[in-house]
Scaffold this active site. Structure first.
Site, PDB file in Angstrom:
ATOM      1  N   SER A 223      15.874  41.674 104.719  1.00 34.65           N
ATOM      2  CA  SER A 223      16.025  42.265 103.389  1.00 34.65           C
ATOM      3  C   SER A 223      15.338  43.613 103.336  1.00 34.65           C
ATOM      4  O   SER A 223      14.288  43.804 103.950  1.00 34.65           O
ATOM      5  CB  SER A 223      15.364  41.336 102.356  1.00 34.65           C
TER       6      SER A 223
ATOM      7  N   HIS B  33      14.954  44.612 100.127  1.00 39.67           N
ATOM      8  CA  HIS B  33      14.642  44.490  98.702  1.00 39.67           C
ATOM      9  C   HIS B  33      15.740  45.154  97.872  1.00 39.67           C
ATOM     10  O   HIS B  33      15.487  45.738  96.812  1.00 39.67           O
ATOM     11  CB  HIS B  33      13.284  45.158  98.429  1.00 39.67           C
TER      12      HIS B  33
ATOM     13  N   ARG C  82      15.258  48.948  97.126  1.00 42.13           N
ATOM     14  CA  ARG C  82      14.299  49.330  96.076  1.00 42.13           C
ATOM     15  C   ARG C  82      12.929  49.719  96.620  1.00 42.13           C
ATOM     16  O   ARG C  82      12.050  50.086  95.859  1.00 42.13           O
ATOM     17  CB  ARG C  82      14.140  48.164  95.085  1.00 42.13           C
TER      18      ARG C  82
HETATM   19  C1  LIG Z   1      15.904  43.874  88.846  1.00 44.47           C
HETATM   20  C2  LIG Z   1      15.362  43.343  90.132  1.00 44.47           C
HETATM   21  C3  LIG Z   1      14.084  42.772  90.163  1.00 44.47           C
HETATM   22  C4  LIG Z   1      13.573  42.272  91.359  1.00 44.47           C
HETATM   23  N1  LIG Z   1      12.330  41.679  91.367  1.00 44.47           N
HETATM   24  C5  LIG Z   1      11.859  41.134  92.529  1.00 44.47           C
HETATM   25  C6  LIG Z   1      10.606  40.447  92.567  1.00 44.47           C
HETATM   26  O1  LIG Z   1       9.924  40.322  91.546  1.00 44.47           O
HETATM   27  N2  LIG Z   1      10.209  39.927  93.757  1.00 44.47           N
HETATM   28  C7  LIG Z   1      10.961  40.041  94.905  1.00 44.47           C
HETATM   29  O2  LIG Z   1      10.576  39.543  95.959  1.00 44.47           O
HETATM   30  N3  LIG Z   1      12.157  40.672  94.885  1.00 44.47           N
HETATM   31  C8  LIG Z   1      12.621  41.225  93.745  1.00 44.47           C
HETATM   32  N4  LIG Z   1      13.828  41.845  93.749  1.00 44.47           N
HETATM   33  C9  LIG Z   1      14.612  41.944  94.986  1.00 44.47           C
HETATM   34  C10 LIG Z   1      15.548  40.739  95.133  1.00 44.47           C
HETATM   35  O3  LIG Z   1      14.819  39.552  95.333  1.00 44.47           O
HETATM   36  C11 LIG Z   1      16.509  40.913  96.319  1.00 44.47           C
HETATM   37  O4  LIG Z   1      15.794  41.157  97.497  1.00 44.47           O
HETATM   38  C12 LIG Z   1      17.518  42.042  96.103  1.00 44.47           C
HETATM   39  O5  LIG Z   1      17.972  42.071  94.757  1.00 44.47           O
HETATM   40  C13 LIG Z   1      18.705  41.841  97.034  1.00 44.47           C
HETATM   41  O6  LIG Z   1      19.626  42.884  96.953  1.00 44.47           O
HETATM   42  P1  LIG Z   1      20.950  42.840  96.051  1.00 44.47           P
HETATM   43  O7  LIG Z   1      20.492  43.052  94.652  1.00 44.47           O
HETATM   44  O8  LIG Z   1      21.737  43.984  96.577  1.00 44.47           O
HETATM   45  O9  LIG Z   1      21.613  41.505  96.232  1.00 44.47           O
HETATM   46  C14 LIG Z   1      14.349  42.362  92.552  1.00 44.47           C
HETATM   47  C15 LIG Z   1      15.628  42.931  92.501  1.00 44.47           C
HETATM   48  C16 LIG Z   1      16.141  43.416  91.321  1.00 44.47           C
HETATM   49  C17 LIG Z   1      17.529  44.010  91.323  1.00 44.47           C
END
Ligand SMILES: Cc1cc2nc3c(=O)[nH]c(=O)nc-3n(C[C@H](O)[C@H](O)[C@H](O)COP(=O)(O)O)c2cc1C
Length: 365
Positions: free
Chosen positions: A258, A260, A263
């Site tokens: 991943s 993330h 992000r």
């Molecule tokens: C709005 C938002 C909030 C997120 N908050 C967290 C979090 O608190 N902890 C975490 O491990 N990942 C967080 N993530 C990442 C997601 O767990 C995940 O890795 C990611 O959304 C995967 O990519 P995708 O959105 O393209 O499917 C967040 C993602 C988004 C879009």
């Protein structure tokens, strides 16, 4: 059984496609909240690369395979999955729909999937688990000082595994949020971060995530904390073979390849691009999940073919949630599963284990 479940169905929704769900979510959300969800870090190169990576592969059709009723069942750390899909831990869920992860986990449960419950969610681990005990079985935590206490707490509250997010020592350089002066009400992130009974308060964790450094753990500190976890743990945020090896060395039972969802580090490689290398480093037996960019059933198929055992959906689930709460997420599961099943029939894959590298080919560039 199905009829009985259907009678408890919330509002039925009639989204024809995943794109429709995405558009409905975009309409329903306030612009700065939509940007928080959709946005990535920096120039958003990784965000785009995550989606583009799926365009580099093609699925090979297998005519006359005789496969008409493929099984999408699989298993992760001893937990059964009717479909190879988990929902991502995403914080601030009550900002996207009042039911947040309660709705996400219920929809996952209806489909025999699993839901990873976030530390920075609107609802506590216990509340989400109570809403959908068969789906909400993995609790996510950020590796700060309280991680072992969280492990003990969730183990006593019915969870089977911990998911440790290793790629977020500080929040990424999230340009859209900066442009919007995005400053959400922290209560939406405080379901577990209550400041009570040894749990840190939300302001403390936000402070750490936003202050660009400070008390950031290394692998040795995680290793020391993990000896007290008492639960199998999954390392989320692995993008390189070296990180995979470190996580496995210190006892991770599974990995999430991943970035993330684009992000954090930007520009970083796409998750799908790094998956085969992480699989090669981890060996054939380590459970590997992939997230970042999964939007369709064909994306799931390609991730499995390139070495993942299952995928995690972040934004795809959020779109369903924002569009129509539990029934929106439910429809996302239906459409993803339906496309995956269709592709399994067309490519002659009778089981999830049949989806391997021999069924795909690289597209000409
Ligand atoms: C709005 C938002 C909030 C997120 N908050 C967290 C979090 O608190 N902890 C975490 O491990 N990942 C967080 N993530 C990442 C997601 O767990 C995940 O890795 C990611 O959304 C995967 O990519 P995708 O959105 O393209 O499917 C967040 C993602 C988004 C879009």
């Amino acid at each position: 059984m199905t009829a009985q479940l259907d009678s408890f169905y919330p509002t039925r929704v009639d989204f024809g496609t995943l794109d429709e769900i995405h558009r409905a979510a975009a309409t329903a959300l306030l612009p700065d909240v939509l940007d928080f969800i959709e946005g990535g870090a920096g120039k958003e190169i990784t965000l785009r690369a995550n989606l583009a990576a799926f365009e580099h592969w093609r699925i090979l059709p297998e005519p006359m395979s005789g496969v008409g009723a493929p099984s999408t069942r699989t298993e992760l750390l001893g937990l059964e999955l009717a479909v190879p899909i988990l929902t991502a831990p995403f914080g601030g869920d009550g900002l996207y729909h009042a039911d947040g992860h309660l709705a996400v986990a219920r929809a996952a449960q209806r489909h025999g999937a699993l839901s990873i419950v976030p530390e920075a969610g609107t609802y506590s681990y216990e509340r989400v688990h109570a809403a959908a005990p068969r789906a909400a079985r993995i609790a996510q935590v950020h590796p700060f000082g309280h991680a072992a206490a969280v492990a003990e707490h969730v183990a006593h509250n019915g969870f089977d595994a911990l998911c440790v997010t290793v790629d977020c020592p500080v929040g990424g350089f999230r340009t859209r949020n900066m442009g919007n002066r995005f400053d959400p009400d922290q209560r939406y992130f405080a379901g577990n971060l209550t400041g009570e009974n040894g749990a840190p308060g939300v302001a403390e964790v936000f402070g750490q995530l936003l202050k660009r450094g400070g008390a950031v753990w290394n692998w040795n500190q995680l290793a020391a904390a993990a000896t007290d976890f008492g639960l199998p743990w999954i390392a989320k945020g692995i993008l390189t073979p070296a990180a995979a090896e470190r996580a496995l060395d210190i006892g991770a039972s599974a990995l999430v390849v991943s970035n993330h969802g684009g992000r954090q580090t930007d520009p970083a490689p796409a998750s799908l691009e790094m998956l085969p290398r992480v699989r090669a480093a981890a060996g054939p037996d380590v459970p590997i999940l992939l997230d970042s960019g999964v939007r369709t059933g064909s994306d799931i198929y390609l991730a499995l073919a390139l070495g993942a055992d299952a995928v995690i959906i972040g934004r795809a689930a959020i779109y369903g949630l924002a569009a129509a709460g539990e029934s929106g997420v439910d429809r996302v599961f239906e459409l993803l599963t339906e496309e995956l099943r269709t592709l399994m029939i067309l490519s002659g894959a009778a089981t999830i284990g049949d989806i391997d590298g021999a069924r795909i080919t690289e597209a000409a560039r």
